[in-house]
Design an enzyme around this catalytic site. Structure first.
Site, PDB file in Angstrom:
ATOM      1  N   HIS A   1      -9.000  53.105 -26.381  1.00  0.00           N
ATOM      2  CA  HIS A   1      -8.620  53.891 -25.212  1.00  0.00           C
ATOM      3  C   HIS A   1      -8.646  55.371 -25.569  1.00  0.00           C
ATOM      4  CE1 HIS A   1      -6.127  50.333 -23.375  1.00  0.00           C
ATOM      5  NE2 HIS A   1      -7.417  50.196 -23.182  1.00  0.00           N
TER       6      HIS A   1
ATOM      7  N   ARG B   1     -11.374  40.630 -25.685  1.00  0.00           N
ATOM      8  CA  ARG B   1     -11.589  40.295 -24.284  1.00  0.00           C
ATOM      9  C   ARG B   1     -12.094  38.854 -24.201  1.00  0.00           C
ATOM     10  NH1 ARG B   1     -13.447  45.391 -25.138  1.00  0.00           N
ATOM     11  NH2 ARG B   1     -12.519  47.013 -23.847  1.00  0.00           N
TER      12      ARG B   1
ATOM     13  N   TYR C   1      -1.479  50.308 -19.578  1.00  0.00           N
ATOM     14  CA  TYR C   1      -2.285  49.092 -19.709  1.00  0.00           C
ATOM     15  C   TYR C   1      -1.455  47.899 -20.180  1.00  0.00           C
ATOM     16  CZ  TYR C   1      -6.035  46.095 -21.583  1.00  0.00           C
ATOM     17  OH  TYR C   1      -6.867  45.053 -21.859  1.00  0.00           O
TER      18      TYR C   1
ATOM     19  N   ARG D   1      -5.061  39.763 -23.908  1.00  0.00           N
ATOM     20  CA  ARG D   1      -5.231  41.044 -24.600  1.00  0.00           C
ATOM     21  C   ARG D   1      -4.005  41.942 -24.388  1.00  0.00           C
ATOM     22  NH1 ARG D   1      -9.587  44.548 -26.293  1.00  0.00           N
ATOM     23  NH2 ARG D   1      -9.551  46.554 -25.232  1.00  0.00           N
TER      24      ARG D   1
ATOM     25  N   HIS E   1      -7.235  38.751 -18.833  1.00  0.00           N
ATOM     26  CA  HIS E   1      -6.877  39.972 -19.555  1.00  0.00           C
ATOM     27  C   HIS E   1      -5.418  39.945 -20.020  1.00  0.00           C
ATOM     28  CE1 HIS E   1      -9.662  43.067 -20.456  1.00  0.00           C
ATOM     29  NE2 HIS E   1      -8.840  44.051 -20.173  1.00  0.00           N
TER      30      HIS E   1
ATOM     31  N   LYS F   1     -18.524  44.435 -24.032  1.00  0.00           N
ATOM     32  CA  LYS F   1     -18.331  45.510 -23.063  1.00  0.00           C
ATOM     33  C   LYS F   1     -18.723  46.872 -23.623  1.00  0.00           C
ATOM     34  CE  LYS F   1     -15.010  47.764 -20.049  1.00  0.00           C
ATOM     35  NZ  LYS F   1     -13.638  47.779 -19.556  1.00  0.00           N
TER      36      LYS F   1
END
Length: 182
Positions: A155, A40, A164, A132, A129, A64
């Protein structure tokens, strides 16, 4: 917050790399760190020279998730970092701001850098993002291993990982285009 997409076209990735490298090598380094590590932007911006200089692997605690992670550094990243980090002090931020003594650029500045590149090449739905997601999209296309990506991204569900990285949208678009009634 807007939903951002991966950069799907490898030629555009190369164009953006050249564009950023010519404008500011620091921005190019930020870009390749993102597309080759799946980090990230918040984790990229926290990196210091000592975290990367001469390393084969990067070990970090993700901001995160607060989980530790070890990432192999791609040969391209190692080569470019070797040149870029020469003569920089160990404690300096890799993506250093020109404002202040030793501070990283802000997330907002990182976004502005990527938006400028996106506009140059006619891309929409691009943000921090995107780096990524670009990593994930291309790794999936090469390996077709959703379980691997699910693990890399931490995930819980493979369907979330596919959505995603934009694979679910690609599949829906392809199905609609290929639909024939006779």
């Amino acid at each position: 917050m807007n939903f951002v997409q991966p950069i799907r076209d490898p030629e555009i990735i190369q164009d953006i790399e050249r564009f950023l490298k010519e404008k500011q090598v620091r921005d190019y380094i930020m870009f390749i760190l993102g597309i080759y590590t799946a980090l990230r932007i918040s984790d990229i911006l926290r990196l210091r020279v000592k975290d990367l200089r001469g390393k084969q692997y990067l070990t970090i605690k993700e901001k995160k998730t607060m989980k530790g992670r070890t990432i192999a550094l791609h040969p391209i990243v190692k080569r470019e970092l070797k040149k870029y980090l020469t003569d920089k002090p160990d404690n300096e931020y890799v993506i250093k701001s020109r404002v202040g003594k030793n501070r990283p650029i802000t997330r907002e500045r990182a976004y502005a850098i990527l938006r400028e590149a996106a506009e140059e090449f006619g891309l929409d739905a691009i943000g921090t993002h995107t780096l990524r997601k670009t990593f994930g999209y291309h790794l999936y296309k090469k390996t077709m291993d959703v379980a691997l990506l699910q693990s890399i991204f931490n995930h819980a569900d493979p369907s979330y990982t596919l959505r995603y990285i934009g694979i679910t949208q690609d599949s829906m678009n392809d199905a609609i285009i290929k639909l024939k009634y006779f």
